[in-house]
Design a protein around this motif. Structure first.
Motif, PDB file in Angstrom:
ATOM      1  N   THR A 122      47.567  76.370  47.716  1.00 27.66           N
ATOM      2  CA  THR A 122      46.352  76.688  46.773  1.00 27.66           C
ATOM      3  C   THR A 122      46.077  77.537  47.668  1.00 27.66           C
ATOM      4  N   THR A 123      45.282  78.555  46.267  1.00 29.53           N
ATOM      5  CA  THR A 123      45.079  80.075  47.097  1.00 29.53           C
ATOM      6  C   THR A 123      43.903  80.382  46.535  1.00 29.53           C
ATOM      7  N   TYR A 124      42.647  81.093  47.008  1.00 35.26           N
ATOM      8  CA  TYR A 124      41.395  81.830  46.604  1.00 35.26           C
ATOM      9  C   TYR A 124      40.736  83.123  46.543  1.00 35.26           C
ATOM     10  N   GLN A 125      40.760  83.353  45.571  1.00 40.24           N
ATOM     11  CA  GLN A 125      39.969  84.659  45.295  1.00 40.24           C
ATOM     12  C   GLN A 125      38.909  84.567  45.176  1.00 40.24           C
ATOM     13  N   SER A 126      38.286  84.932  45.727  1.00 37.98           N
ATOM     14  CA  SER A 126      36.470  84.997  45.754  1.00 37.98           C
ATOM     15  C   SER A 126      35.620  86.111  44.317  1.00 37.98           C
ATOM     16  N   PRO A 127      34.555  85.579  43.125  1.00 43.28           N
ATOM     17  CA  PRO A 127      34.635  86.206  42.139  1.00 43.28           C
ATOM     18  C   PRO A 127      33.905  88.218  42.666  1.00 43.28           C
TER      19      PRO A 127
END
Length: 116
Positions: free
Chosen positions: A36-41
């Motif tokens: 999974t990858t996370y990109q901050s808003p």
């Protein structure tokens, strides 16, 4: 009649079972999953520039030069006409409701009445 219902229930349960069987088994430890990858808003956030602090006297002078509150009223009327002209179906935009009338201030004799 009951046989049709049982046949329908059997078909639905089999199709649900096949749909669930198509995916990987979550209980299997050897199941390969994608990371999974996370990109901050806030990754694409750009802060606003600095506000220019204008002395109040200069701001008042500027408003006086452009015509005071009437200039702002003309701008608002022009914007409203432009929105009416741009309405595709010819409908008029909804205006804000009128403000309620102010009640007259209470006389000093009425405002100091106490019940006891």
């Amino acid at each position: 009649m009951k046989q049709k219902y049982w046949a329908m229930i059997a078909c639905i349960s089999m199709s649900l079972g096949q749909a669930n069987a198509a995916g990987p088994d979550p209980a299997d430890a050897n199941t390969v999953t994608l990371p999974t990858t996370y990109q901050s808003p806030f990754a694409d956030y750009r802060p606003l520039g600095e506000d220019k602090n204008t002395p109040w006297k200069d701001a008042n002078d500027t408003v006086g030069k452009i015509g005071g509150w009437r200039a702002y009223a003309r701008e608002a009327a022009a914007a409203m006409k432009a929105r009416e002209a741009a309405a595709p179906d010819g409908s008029k935009p909804v205006a804000s409701p009128p403000l309620p009338a102010k009640s007259p201030p209470a006389s000093p004799a009425q405002s100091h009445k106490h019940g006891g």
